[in-house]
Design an enzyme around this catalytic site. Structure first.
Site, PDB file in Angstrom:
ATOM      1  N   ILE A   1     -81.474 -12.667  -6.158  1.00 55.89           N
ATOM      2  CA  ILE A   1     -80.339 -12.617  -7.040  1.00 55.89           C
ATOM      3  C   ILE A   1     -78.730 -12.307  -6.527  1.00 55.89           C
ATOM      4  CG2 ILE A   1     -81.812  -9.912  -7.849  1.00 55.89           C
ATOM      5  CD1 ILE A   1     -81.529  -8.045  -5.409  1.00 55.89           C
ATOM      6  N   CYS A   2     -78.183 -11.717  -6.273  1.00 56.74           N
ATOM      7  CA  CYS A   2     -76.581 -12.194  -5.725  1.00 56.74           C
ATOM      8  C   CYS A   2     -76.577 -10.756  -5.496  1.00 56.74           C
ATOM      9  CB  CYS A   2     -75.260 -12.478  -6.954  1.00 56.74           C
ATOM     10  SG  CYS A   2     -75.563 -14.600  -7.521  1.00 56.74           S
ATOM     11  N   LEU A   3     -75.845 -10.918  -3.809  1.00 51.57           N
ATOM     12  CA  LEU A   3     -76.203  -9.277  -3.440  1.00 51.57           C
ATOM     13  C   LEU A   3     -75.086  -9.332  -3.190  1.00 51.57           C
ATOM     14  CD1 LEU A   3     -79.247  -9.366  -0.606  1.00 51.57           C
ATOM     15  CD2 LEU A   3     -78.999  -7.844  -2.567  1.00 51.57           C
TER      16      LEU A   3
END
Lengths: 175, 847
Positions: free
Chosen positions: A118-120
């Protein structure tokens, strides 16, 4: 800490902080660290449960505790959407945050790297670096995954990328 | 594996397995309520608070709002929304409903305000007002944070009840304060006695109030003063008139103004505009005309017709008395000259007089009767005439020329006076003038008349004359001949001189001396009147002067012509004779001594008489030309001049003429007739005379007439001595056809020359007579008183003898040819013999 919603913030502060700075290759120190990780996770889980906000299950996938697997879910429009969850402890941990993966959603959203990582948010990295030895897995879940799920799942559901399992089941049944 | 770690793993597992406590979250509750709504279990409107944690029914909301309003009486909607925690939209809706239902509430600018609030505010204001005695609405409005307009609308119904005071121009005042200010205004207005701009009064009152109230004193609007003032005026508390709202003219001032104008006008029967301006009347003419319709507005003064009548009477009197009047002297001192001229134009009699040419208005204020002007003119004319008598003489011109050269203004009058003085020495003599004239004389060196003695006395004119001629650029020959031609040009010259001669300054001076009253009048500057007067008279004087000059000029021209004609005639005659005689001189060319004698004789006799005539005539001509009066009776022929007298005459002639004349006079003293003749011809040419040449025919007639003349003379002659030369001349005519003029000394030669031309007998008679004559003359000249008896006897006998010979001699000429002469001579001789034989008889006859 701005940029986080007040709920996340209050929760985060209640998670016990870690003290030992050790990576998976540090032997006894890592064991010590792992213990602290568990304590924090226990505290976080119990806290979630008491708030009727239980949203994940994880367990160590190996003895060293460098790989973790489990499930996470999100309730949208009174429907529960559940996804597989897995991540590795990087060797440079805790300087580097673990990269949480949701393999089921790989390729379904833009907010994701290849392989379902996931892109934080932009806020996560500096916050993590700032609290280097004190944040652990529990913090990473709280700060990273929980907001991501809250933001992405409704979008994915509305856009039809993700379907409730009941729907898919009914669909398969109908097929 | 660490025990502890395992334990922790287990704990974590357990923790995850543990049943999570079931909680009804906010979200659940909201969902539940929503479900209830959907199921119509809750069938009324529910509002939720902004926090989202509470539900509220509209009734409760309105209740709460009312409670909130009642707390202070004034609440803003925003405050209500905050206090109830309900969205502003709902609060607004609810409030509008409440306000609509309750008449005592108003919703203004997002605020709900009850009447009770206003009442309390009014009470507060009243309290403060009683303390400060005046409050600005703006101040209150700022305090209450509402518009001042709103405040005034709210306060207006409460003034007099809740607020004990007065609202005036955005200010609240207590009655006490108002009455105090009113008193101030009243006092100030009553104190004003002159027209004032009220704003200045108000500003000073404002200052006064500020001083009284100290620094805290609120500025009082001048409009407040104005309304107070207006009410005062309306009530008649103060009297006066208000113009344009701010110009206050107190009644007392207007009355005083009117009275002073009235009194001044009635006392002096005139009012100057300056006086009116001083009284503060900006447009005096309109003011006065509306008040005194019969008055007459002048340039700077307003007069009653009586003034005009007075002036009219005075002027009429002056005109009738052939005098003059300065209207300013009759009018009051405040009259300016323009006013005088204006008022004079209104005077009926003056107007009439001017129209009928009986009076003259000069220099705005002076009225001269024509009689006076005429008198002045006559006297001036006389004055000028006096100058004229001598004015024509050259010296005047000299002076004038000198003046022209000097060209200094002051000296002009001086030199003009000089010209008078030089020639009217008998008339007014003034020391200063004399000095001036001397100076002038000194300037024109060599012109000094009396200073240089001897024959030069008349000379001074000459150089200046010549100078003048040069100036005119004319040659002297033309000067005399071309009088008519050059007349116009000369006239121009003369007018120029005249103008100079009768200059304004001179006239003014003259008038001053003629009419000393001009000076006595005590006028600060007599010039003011004298100059216009002089200007008026001067052209007339000049005209008359010119006319006289013209008359004199034509007169002179005629006379000059006459003189010249006369001269010409005389000269013609005598010059021809002269030529005639000159021819006879040829006979004696060979005999030097006799020739000289004859030449001299001729020059002394005929020539000098010609020269005298010419000189005298030319002199007269010259004088006439220059305008000098010559007594008509003076007869130039009667005069014969000595050589000493001739020279000055000659020199007095103008220009080249004088040179020629002098040469002529000198030639008279010479020995040659030829030189005289050339000199004379030159002079004649110069003076424009024509000389006739002797031609044969003319000579013959002349000789004939001469002969006749001689014959008659001879026959008439009784004195024996002069008979001889005449007879000799006659003989010469007969013999030589030449007219001989021989003096006694030359007679013998002349007689001897006749010897071979005459008969012996005739010659003898001639010789005898000659010798007898010579003897007689010798005896006569030798005769003295002592031996009277014998010498006189002898003279007597000789004379008798000569007388006896006379007929013979007379007989000689009676024959034109030699033969008859002889014959006749014989006869006469016999007769003479006879007469001589009786001397006693002849003697007796003689005595």
């Amino acid at each position: 800490m701005e940029g986080w919603d007040p709920n996340t913030k209050s929760t985060l502060t209640q998670i016990p902080l870690l003290t030992t700075k050790a990576g998976p290759r540090d032997g006894a120190a890592w064991t010590q660290r792992l213990k602290e990780e568990y304590k924090a996770l226990i505290a976080y889980t119990s806290m979630n449960k008491s708030n009727d906000n239980d949203w994940f299950r994880i367990s160590a996938a190996n003895a060293d505790g460098t790989r973790w697997t489990g499930k996470c879910w999100y309730i949208h429009n009174l429907l529960k959407y559940e996804f597989d969850l897995q991540f590795d402890i990087p060797v440079t941990y805790p300087s580097t945050a673990p990269e949480i993966e949701l393999p089921q959603l790989d390729g379904k959203t833009q907010k994701m790297y290849r392989g379902g990582k996931i892109c934080l948010t932009v806020h996560f990295k500096p916050l993590w670096a700032k609290n280097c030895p004190r944040f652990g897995i529990a913090h990473a879940l709280c700060l990273g995954l929980a907001p991501w799920l809250a933001a992405e799942v409704p979008v994915l559901v509305d856009s039809g990328m993700v379907k409730h399992k009941d729907d898919t089941a009914s669909a398969s049944e109908s097929l | 594996m660490d025990e502890e770690l395992l334990e922790l793993q287990r704990q974590f597992e357990f923790a995850q397995q543990a049943k999570s406590s079931i909680r009804l979250s906010d979200r659940n509750v909201v969902e539940l309520v929503q479900k209830l709504h959907d199921l119509h279990i809750i069938d009324f409107d529910l509002l939720h608070t902004v926090s989202g944690k509470e539900y509220i029914t509209p009734e409760q909301l309105s209740l709460e709002i009312v409670k909130e309003i009642e707390k202070l009486g004034r609440v803003s909607l925003i405050d209500l929304a905050d206090a109830t925690g309900v969205d502003l939209y709902h609060v607004e809706k609810q409030t509008q409903r409440i306000v609509a239902n309750d008449a005592s509430l108003t919703l203004i600018n997002g605020e709900v305000i009850s009447n009770s609030y206003w009442d309390t505010v009014a009470e507060d204001i009243n309290e403060r007002l009683q303390e400060c005695s005046q409050i600005a609405l703006a101040e209150i409005a700022a305090q209450l944070q509402v518009g001042s307009e709103l405040i005034s609308t709210v306060l207006e119904p409460r003034i007099g009840t809740l607020v004990k005071g007065r609202l005036e121009g955005g200010q609240l005042y207590t009655p006490a304060y108002v009455s105090r200010v009113n008193a101030m205004v009243c006092g100030a207005s009553r104190g004003i006695t002159v027209p004032t701009n009220l704003t200045t009064v108000w500003s000073s009152l404002q200052m006064l109030l500020q001083d009284m109230d100290g620094a805290s004193g609120v500025a009082v609007e001048s409009s407040f003063f104005q309304t107070l003032f207006n009410s005062l005026v309306k009530d008649g508390e103060i009297l006066g008139s208000l113009r344009a709202g701010v110009h206050w003219t107190p009644a007392v001032f207007a009355i005083a103004q009117k009275e002073s104008v009235d009194s001044f006008f009635s006392q002096n029967s005139f009012v100057s505009y300056e006086f009116m301006h001083k009284l503060g009347i900006p447009q005096p003419i309109q003011y006065l005309q509306s008040r005194y319709p019969e008055g007459i507005p002048l340039e700077s003064i307003f007069v009653h017709p009586s003034t005009i009548e007075m002036l009219d009477a005075a002027a009429e009197d002056a005109i009738e008395r052939n005098s003059w009047i300065d209207s300013l002297s009759v009018l009051p001192a405040s009259f300016a000259s323009q006013d005088a001229s204006r008022i004079l134009s209104l005077c009926l009699s003056v107007h009439m007089a001017v129209k009928s040419n009986k009076a003259l208005i000069l220099g705005d204020s002076y009225v001269f009767s024509m009689g006076f002007v005429k008198d002045l003119f006559d006297r001036m004319e006389k004055e000028i005439e006096m100058c004229n008598l001598s004015g024509f003489s050259g010296t005047v011109r000299d002076d004038l020329h000198a003046t022209e050269e000097a060209k200094t203004g002051k000296e002009t009058s001086n030199s003009l006076a000089d010209s008078n003085e030089n020639f009217n020495v008998s008339s007014t003599n003034k020391q200063g003038f004399e000095k001036g004239s001397k100076k002038r004389k000194g300037k024109s060196a060599g012109k000094t008349g009396p200073a240089e003695t001897g024959p030069d006395t008349q000379e001074p004119t000459i150089p200046s004359k010549s100078k003048k001629n040069q100036r005119k650029g004319k040659d002297t020959a033309a000067f005399q001949v071309l009088d008519a031609k050059s007349g116009s040009k000369k006239e121009l010259d003369r007018t120029k001189e005249d103008n100079l001669f009768v200059s304004e300054e001179w006239l003014i001076q003259k008038i001053m001396s003629l009419f000393p009253e001009f000076d006595e009048q005590g006028m600060d500057d007599p010039e003011t009147i004298l100059r216009p007067l002089a200007n008026h008279v001067r052209p007339m004087l000049l005209n008359s002067w010119k006319e006289r000059r013209k008359v004199a000029f034509t007169d002179n021209a005629q006379r000059m012509k006459r003189v010249l004609d006369n001269l010409q005639r005389k000269i013609d005659e005598s010059f021809l004779n002269m030529q005639l005689y000159e021819k006879a001189l040829d006979l004696f060319e060979d005999d030097q001594s006799t020739s000289v004698i004859l030449h001299k004789h001729l020059l002394r006799t005929t020539a000098s008489s010609i020269v005298d005539t010419v000189l005298l005539n030319l002199d007269i001509h010259n004088k006439i030309k220059n305008g000098i009066e010559i007594e008509e009776s003076q007869n130039p022929e009667s005069k014969s001049l000595t050589s000493g007298e001739r020279l000055p005459f000659a020199k007095s002639l103008p220009g080249l003429l004088s040179v020629k004349a002098v040469a002529l006079v000198e030639s008279l003293e010479g020995k040659s007739v030829e030189t005289f003749l050339t000199a004379f011809r030159a002079l004649a040419e110069e003076s424009g005379l024509t000389l006739k040449k002797l031609d044969k025919k003319l000579e013959r007639t002349l000789l004939h007439s001469y002969r006749k003349d001689l014959i008659s003379q001879v026959s008439a002659e009784v004195d024996p001595v002069p008979l001889l030369p005449k007879v000799v001349s006659l003989l010469y005519i007969q013999v030589h056809n030449k007219a001989l003029q021989a003096p006694g000394r030359a007679i013998s030669v002349a007689v001897s020359r006749l010897k071979d031309k005459l008969d012996d007998s005739a010659y003898k008679i001639l010789m005898d007579y000659h010798t007898a004559t010579v003897a007689l003359l010798a005896l006569t000249s030798a005769a003295t008183g002592d031996d009277e008896d014998c010498s006189s006897d002898r003279v007597l006998t000789k004379r008798v003898l000569l007388e006896g010979l006379m007929p013979e001699l007379k007989g000689l000429q009676n024959n034109s040819s030699p033969c008859p002469v002889r014959f006749l001579l014989m006869e006469g001789f016999e007769e003479n013999r006879r007469r001589l034989s009786t001397p006693a008889d002849s003697v007796n006859k003689l005595y």
